[in-house]
Write a protein that holds these residues in place. Sequence first.
Motif, PDB file in Angstrom:
ATOM      1  N   ILE A  37       0.835  -1.196   0.000  1.00 41.46           N
ATOM      2  CA  ILE A  37       0.000   0.000   0.000  1.00 41.46           C
ATOM      3  C   ILE A  37       0.871   1.247   0.000  1.00 41.46           C
ATOM      4  N   VAL A  38       1.878   1.275   0.869  1.00 38.74           N
ATOM      5  CA  VAL A  38       2.806   2.404   0.893  1.00 38.74           C
ATOM      6  C   VAL A  38       3.515   2.524  -0.447  1.00 38.74           C
ATOM      7  N   GLN A  39       3.932   1.403  -1.008  1.00 35.56           N
ATOM      8  CA  GLN A  39       4.617   1.413  -2.300  1.00 35.56           C
ATOM      9  C   GLN A  39       3.742   2.039  -3.392  1.00 35.56           C
ATOM     10  N   LEU A  68       7.788 -17.701   9.867  1.00 30.94           N
ATOM     11  CA  LEU A  68       8.831 -18.629   9.445  1.00 30.94           C
ATOM     12  C   LEU A  68       8.652 -20.001  10.091  1.00 30.94           C
ATOM     13  N   THR A  69       8.252 -20.015  11.363  1.00 32.09           N
ATOM     14  CA  THR A  69       8.108 -21.281  12.078  1.00 32.09           C
ATOM     15  C   THR A  69       6.731 -21.911  11.913  1.00 32.09           C
ATOM     16  N   GLY A  70       5.785 -21.169  11.339  1.00 37.27           N
ATOM     17  CA  GLY A  70       4.439 -21.696  11.169  1.00 37.27           C
ATOM     18  C   GLY A  70       3.521 -21.454  12.340  1.00 37.27           C
ATOM     19  N   ASP A  71       3.981 -20.702  13.347  1.00 38.72           N
ATOM     20  CA  ASP A  71       3.107 -20.387  14.484  1.00 38.72           C
ATOM     21  C   ASP A  71       1.996 -19.429  14.081  1.00 38.72           C
ATOM     22  N   LYS A  72       2.246 -18.645  13.031  1.00 41.16           N
ATOM     23  CA  LYS A  72       1.197 -17.816  12.433  1.00 41.16           C
ATOM     24  C   LYS A  72       1.188 -18.100  10.935  1.00 41.16           C
ATOM     25  N   LYS A  73      -0.006 -18.144  10.362  1.00 43.29           N
ATOM     26  CA  LYS A  73      -0.128 -18.413   8.937  1.00 43.29           C
ATOM     27  C   LYS A  73      -0.073 -17.101   8.159  1.00 43.29           C
ATOM     28  N   ARG A  74       0.787 -17.064   7.171  1.00 40.98           N
ATOM     29  CA  ARG A  74       0.897 -15.870   6.337  1.00 40.98           C
ATOM     30  C   ARG A  74      -0.073 -15.968   5.172  1.00 40.98           C
ATOM     31  N   ALA A  75      -0.486 -14.829   4.663  1.00 48.17           N
ATOM     32  CA  ALA A  75      -1.395 -14.787   3.525  1.00 48.17           C
ATOM     33  C   ALA A  75      -0.782 -15.485   2.323  1.00 48.17           C
ATOM     34  N   PRO A  76      -1.602 -16.150   1.506  1.00 47.64           N
ATOM     35  CA  PRO A  76      -1.080 -16.757   0.271  1.00 47.64           C
ATOM     36  C   PRO A  76      -0.385 -15.710  -0.593  1.00 47.64           C
ATOM     37  N   ARG A  77       0.547 -16.159  -1.424  1.00 48.33           N
ATOM     38  CA  ARG A  77       1.340 -15.230  -2.229  1.00 48.33           C
ATOM     39  C   ARG A  77       0.466 -14.343  -3.122  1.00 48.33           C
ATOM     40  N   TRP A  78      -0.619 -14.910  -3.687  1.00 47.13           N
ATOM     41  CA  TRP A  78      -1.444 -14.110  -4.591  1.00 47.13           C
ATOM     42  C   TRP A  78      -2.166 -12.995  -3.836  1.00 47.13           C
ATOM     43  N   ARG A 120      -0.880 -11.467  -1.221  1.00 41.02           N
ATOM     44  CA  ARG A 120       0.152 -10.467  -0.983  1.00 41.02           C
ATOM     45  C   ARG A 120       0.407  -9.624  -2.221  1.00 41.02           C
ATOM     46  N   LYS A 121       0.411 -10.262  -3.389  1.00 41.95           N
ATOM     47  CA  LYS A 121       0.720  -9.548  -4.625  1.00 41.95           C
ATOM     48  C   LYS A 121      -0.308  -8.474  -4.963  1.00 41.95           C
ATOM     49  N   ILE A 122      -1.555  -8.686  -4.550  1.00 43.10           N
ATOM     50  CA  ILE A 122      -2.571  -7.669  -4.856  1.00 43.10           C
ATOM     51  C   ILE A 122      -2.724  -6.669  -3.708  1.00 43.10           C
ATOM     52  N   GLY A 123      -1.818  -6.738  -2.736  1.00 41.98           N
ATOM     53  CA  GLY A 123      -1.811  -5.755  -1.655  1.00 41.98           C
ATOM     54  C   GLY A 123      -2.887  -5.947  -0.611  1.00 41.98           C
ATOM     55  N   MET A 124      -3.381  -7.183  -0.452  1.00 39.23           N
ATOM     56  CA  MET A 124      -4.471  -7.431   0.487  1.00 39.23           C
ATOM     57  C   MET A 124      -4.054  -8.297   1.671  1.00 39.23           C
ATOM     58  N   GLU A 125      -2.770  -8.360   1.947  1.00 43.59           N
ATOM     59  CA  GLU A 125      -2.319  -9.161   3.084  1.00 43.59           C
ATOM     60  C   GLU A 125      -2.909  -8.629   4.389  1.00 43.59           C
ATOM     61  N   TRP A 126      -3.112  -7.322   4.455  1.00 45.57           N
ATOM     62  CA  TRP A 126      -3.660  -6.740   5.679  1.00 45.57           C
ATOM     63  C   TRP A 126      -5.068  -7.277   5.954  1.00 45.57           C
TER      64      TRP A 126
END
Length: 257
Positions: free
Chosen positions: A82-84, A206-216, A218-224
């Motif tokens: 978003i900042v980008q 990195l350890t899997g204790d929290k699940k990160r958003a799928p790459r797609w 993240r690419k559309i800027g919706m990880e938040w």
Amino acid sequence: MPTEASIAGNRPLQFAGVKFSPLDEQAVIAQIQSRRKGSFTYCVTPNVDHIVTLHGKGASPAAQEFRLAYRDAALCLCDSRIVQKLAALSGVRLPLVTGSDLTARIFQEVLTDQDRIAVIGGSERSLDRLAALYPGLSIRHHIPPMGALQKPDAIKDIIRFLQESRPTVTLFVIGAPQSEIIARQVAMAGGVTGIALCVGASIEFLTGDKKRAPRWVRKIGMEWVFRLLSEPRRLWKRYLYYGPRIFLIAWRTRKDA
């Protein structure tokens, strides 16, 4: 072949009152490799929340110290699509270097059994998993008390721990603005080596204790959005109340340009 971002040299890219390092992810990796053995420096990874906080009207010591921490950081990397995108509307092309991706690459590509890694904060469970993932690495862990920023003795303990550990890489995972402010105080104290990164939840991803958003996502800027849905009670105010202020900040930046 070096990219445009890495060619830009040391000239900062300014947006919303923040001086961003003009380095892409590969160039940042090279910087981290070269800074591991020298005197202590630290890296900050501004996102929407950080920039909104930096533009706050608070005159508290913590608010002022957060700005100083940003001023004195060796590297300042855009951690938000978003900042980008908002910067691009103002004609500023910021390389995207997220703390989570950078942390993963450091463990996978940079660190060797000759390195000493210090982690400030996080849980014993996450650090046990991290040690299991990378059994050949020397990882030391220090858990400060909650609200360490308001406890001078806790800050002294962090500084003493790092002076004794002499790490090549330090990861601060005690949240903003604590991580950044205390990293600056470590630099001012002296006697500490290597480079530090203020990386938030990166170790838990990195350890899997929290699940990160799928790459797609993240690419559309919706990880938040993904993170908000994952932890609504903890994050709703950050993303839905404070976060939208970034648009006013960006508008003012374009107006003043």
